[in-house]
Design an enzyme around this catalytic site. Structure first.
Site, PDB file in Angstrom:
ATOM      1  CD  GLU A 149      -2.903  -1.093   2.398  1.00 20.94           C
ATOM      2  OE1 GLU A 149      -4.104  -1.366   2.218  1.00 20.94           O
ATOM      3  OE2 GLU A 149      -2.419  -0.837   3.514  1.00 20.94           O
ATOM      4  CB  CYS A 162       3.101   7.366   3.175  1.00 17.21           C
ATOM      5  SG  CYS A 162       3.671   6.143   4.361  1.00 17.21           S
ATOM      6  CB  CYS A 169       7.452  -5.240   8.099  1.00 16.20           C
ATOM      7  SG  CYS A 169       8.778  -4.402   9.030  1.00 16.20           S
ATOM      8  CB  CYS A 173       6.591  -3.483  15.791  1.00 18.01           C
ATOM      9  SG  CYS A 173       8.298  -2.986  15.430  1.00 18.01           S
ATOM     10  CB  CYS A 176       3.310  -2.249  13.102  1.00 16.65           C
ATOM     11  SG  CYS A 176       3.353  -1.664  11.393  1.00 16.65           S
ATOM     12  CB  CYS A 406       1.358   6.093  11.633  1.00 12.85           C
ATOM     13  SG  CYS A 406       2.052   7.545  10.852  1.00 12.85           S
TER      14      CYS A 406
END
Length: 413
Positions: A149, A162, A169, A173, A176, A406
């Site tokens: 995205e 962005c 990833c 974390c 996220c 975010c």
């Protein structure tokens, strides 16, 4: 899920706390994965993926190559070198890969040439737009089916994109959405660049809110989409060069308007400082104490808070570019005033004027422990930093209603 609480470890807190403040201390919520199982090593530590799996990469695209490499490619295809410059102008200045728009190229063989140098990289799956039309989230399918995205945002005087640098990833974390499935693969240089070219094409078509002037385009890029940019170092740096190289070598953007972020890969931060590229560097810190950050940002188990801050400060010393500290404010987890005081202390120990803190209210999810701090708590956190002389700005988060803010990029169909 029932949230966990604990009493903060007094040894991890600055001595300036008063007895009254300690008595009124809010509970300490522990980070924990919700709705998914966090991948862990046999020893029980969160699993980190620094290297991309060995998977097939997309076909080579013109944006993967420097101008000299494009000229060599043109000669390899039996064409004069100047054709590479013409093709580059169409892509980097006019944002097109349509052979019909390339009338300066010989008609015979034009489609085949364009097909060779501009293989399709991003296929738009879905586009979500906020009510005011100033924020658009794109869901892209890559050549191998991987989903990523990017988010396009109009602000007064600038347009920010962005971008994603990895499919998935590997930093694991727990707060996220992107990291829940781990790392699929690194994105290629051209896949990163093509997000910007696609955005410019859309802006030129008048599809991003009300235009402020003619000839608008993306002015700012933030590597804060999917992935850990510094874990895909070579391709991200190549993409940055394409962004800043003058047209037709690249997009002709200002390096100062490009932000590269990381959760704290210290060796890569030091490497970035030696690149002689004056990009803005952002450290996603989210906690000033190792006790919490070990759980909140698993890479902290390898490189501690002070190591990451030392590397960030060295970036400032080498480049003269002020560093940004990104800090997601999460209710009762990392938003205590004593943490703001500890953060200020650590930053000021390294000098003044080298850093700016951007607290970001976490995007709330009903019933989750991962929710935004209350407004008065946010204000206390900010005022604590400012009182210690640390420049601090509460960051505007865009796209919450379209899951484009975010930590919300999950690339789900």
């Amino acid at each position: 899920m029932t949230s966990q609480t604990r009493t903060p470890n007094p040894e991890s807190q600055p001595p300036a706390r008063t007895a009254a403040g300690a008595a009124q201390e809010r509970p300490q919520v522990l980070p924990t994965a919700e709705g998914w199982e966090q991948q862990r090593t046999p020893e029980g530590r969160p699993l980190l993926q620094f290297a991309s799996p060995r998977v097939k990469q997309p076909p080579q695209h013109l944006a993967d190559l420097s101008l000299e490499e494009r000229q060599a490619k043109a000669k390899e295809l039996g064409l004069p070198a100047f054709r590479a410059k013409q093709l580059s102008t169409h892509y980097f200045q006019h944002w097109t890969t349509d052979p019909e728009a390339m009338s300066d190229l010989p008609k015979a063989g034009r489609e085949e040439l364009v097909g060779q140098l501009f293989p399709p990289l991003l296929s738009e799956v879905r586009r979500l737009k906020t009510d005011d039309g100033n924020t658009i989230k794109f869901l892209w399918r890559l050549f191998d089916g991987a989903l990523v995205e990017s988010v396009l945002m109009r602000y007064p005087g600038r347009i920010t994109l962005c971008v994603s640098s990895q499919a998935g990833c590997g930093m694991n974390c727990p707060f996220c959405a992107t990291g829940q499935a781990g790392l699929t693969r690194n994105m290629s240089t051209a896949e990163i660049v093509d997000q910007v070219v696609a955005a410019n094409r859309l802006i030129a078509a008048g599809e991003l809110g009300t235009a402020e002037h003619d000839d608008e385009r993306v002015t700012n890029i933030v590597f804060m989409g999917m992935g850990e940019p510094l874990a895909n170092y070579k391709r991200v740096m190549n993409a940055v060069h394409r962004f800043v190289d003058p047209v037709p070598m690249g997009l002709g953007m200002s390096a100062r308007n490009i932000t590269v972020s990381t959760v704290g890969l210290v060796p890569a931060i030091r490497k970035l400082a030696d690149e002689d590229l004056p990009v803005t560097f952002a450290l996603s810190l989210h906690a000033p104490d190792d006790e919490l950050r070990d759980e909140l940002i698993p890479v902290n188990n390898r490189w501690k808070v002070d190591e990451a801050l030392d590397a960030a400060h060295d970036y400032y010393v080498k480049t003269g570019r002020r560093v940004s500290i990104e800090y997601a404010l999460i209710k009762d987890m990392n938003d205590h005033a004593w943490r703001a005081a500890l953060l200020a202390k650590k930053l000021n120990q390294r000098g003044r004027g080298w850093v700016h803190v951007n607290p970001i209210p976490l995007n709330p999810t009903p019933g989750s422990i991962w929710t935004s701090s209350e407004r008065h708590v946010q204000q206390e956190f900010i005022e604590t930093l400012r009182a210690a002389g640390v420049p601090t700005t509460l960051r505007d988060t865009r796209g919450k209603e379209i899951d484009g803010a975010c930590g919300q990029l999950a690339a789900a169909e």
